[in-house]
Design an enzyme around this catalytic site. Sequence first.
Site, short mmCIF file in Angstrom:
data_model
loop_
_atom_site.label_atom_id
_atom_site.label_comp_id
_atom_site.label_asym_id
_atom_site.label_seq_id
_atom_site.Cartn_x
_atom_site.Cartn_y
_atom_site.Cartn_z
N ALA A 105 7.50 14.68 -0.26
CA ALA A 105 6.64 14.71 0.92
C ALA A 105 5.85 13.42 1.11
O ALA A 105 5.38 13.14 2.21
CB ALA A 105 5.67 15.89 0.83
N LYS A 106 5.66 12.66 0.03
CA LYS A 106 4.94 11.38 0.06
C LYS A 106 3.59 11.51 0.77
O LYS A 106 3.23 10.69 1.61
CB LYS A 106 5.79 10.29 0.71
CG LYS A 106 7.09 10.01 -0.04
CD LYS A 106 7.86 8.87 0.61
CE LYS A 106 9.13 8.56 -0.19
NZ LYS A 106 10.15 9.63 -0.05
N ARG A 107 2.81 12.50 0.40
CA ARG A 107 1.53 12.73 1.03
C ARG A 107 0.45 11.82 0.42
O ARG A 107 0.50 11.48 -0.75
CB ARG A 107 1.11 14.19 0.86
CG ARG A 107 2.02 15.19 1.58
CD ARG A 107 2.01 14.96 3.09
NE ARG A 107 2.65 16.05 3.80
CZ ARG A 107 3.83 15.98 4.41
NH1 ARG A 107 4.51 14.84 4.38
NH2 ARG A 107 4.33 17.03 5.04
#
Length: 289
Positions: A105-107
């Site tokens: 998700a690379k949040r």
Amino acid sequence: MPDAGPVVGSRSPFGERLAAAVGQRGPLCVGVDPHPSLLASWGLTDDAEGLRRFSATVLTAVADVAAALKPQVALYERHGSAGIAVLEELLAAAREANLLTIADAKRGDIGSTMAAYAQAWLGEESPLAADAVTLSPYLGFESLRPALDLAAETGRGVFVLALTSNPEGASVQHVGGDASVARRIVDAAAAENRRYAGAERGHGSVGLVVGATVGDAVQRLGLDLAAVGGPLLAPGLGAQGATPAALRETFGAAYGQVLGTSSRDILAGGPDAGGVRARAERTLAGLAG
């Protein structure tokens, strides 16, 4: 030093569970990347039903071959709520199959927004909760604190972007020479792992994303990846050009912590689950050889 596990019920910390899975099956993570072109090549429709069939086939194919499954969240989000529902189904099915999941998700954000992202991907009551999630530290490593703390509390893990192989990444990650941005992230992850049991065996739950095709950047920037004490997610095997031999050269003494990640090269074996499995087994043999 505080001991992080077992944390929730009988769940051990993520780093310990990942190490056990790698010991049993080998160091392969399979990316689930339902690109429109790939759905088409499988003869599937570019909608929620096509996504569902694609996801189920990949899970069936690699459930007892891979140590972890890494769905690319954006390719589910593009289908709106129906796509997110399919992602929830995949995460639940992987749990039933005893296969670890890493939500790609690379949040990354600050304050209450980061806390909300943490609850979504790591919270005990969330239907989107995976065993681990990828995070972006470019608002500062400490901005990830809500996710770091919640992962430790729930026995889950994180993979923090450290050294990516896209050409644009160098303009940020390589800046600073001996005190590069990438080095600061690596050092911060190592310090975080040292807070909990398991890091001395390389089983910490704070991992890093280091591209499989970064070449000699690890050496040029003086990164001590072996000292991180956690897993190293290395996307880029196969279609993006990286080979198991190149991984060994890139990671050196830290190769034992590497979770080699392949998506397109393995998924090209579809639409038959047997074809996907055969490619996964071939990739795994290269990593373990």
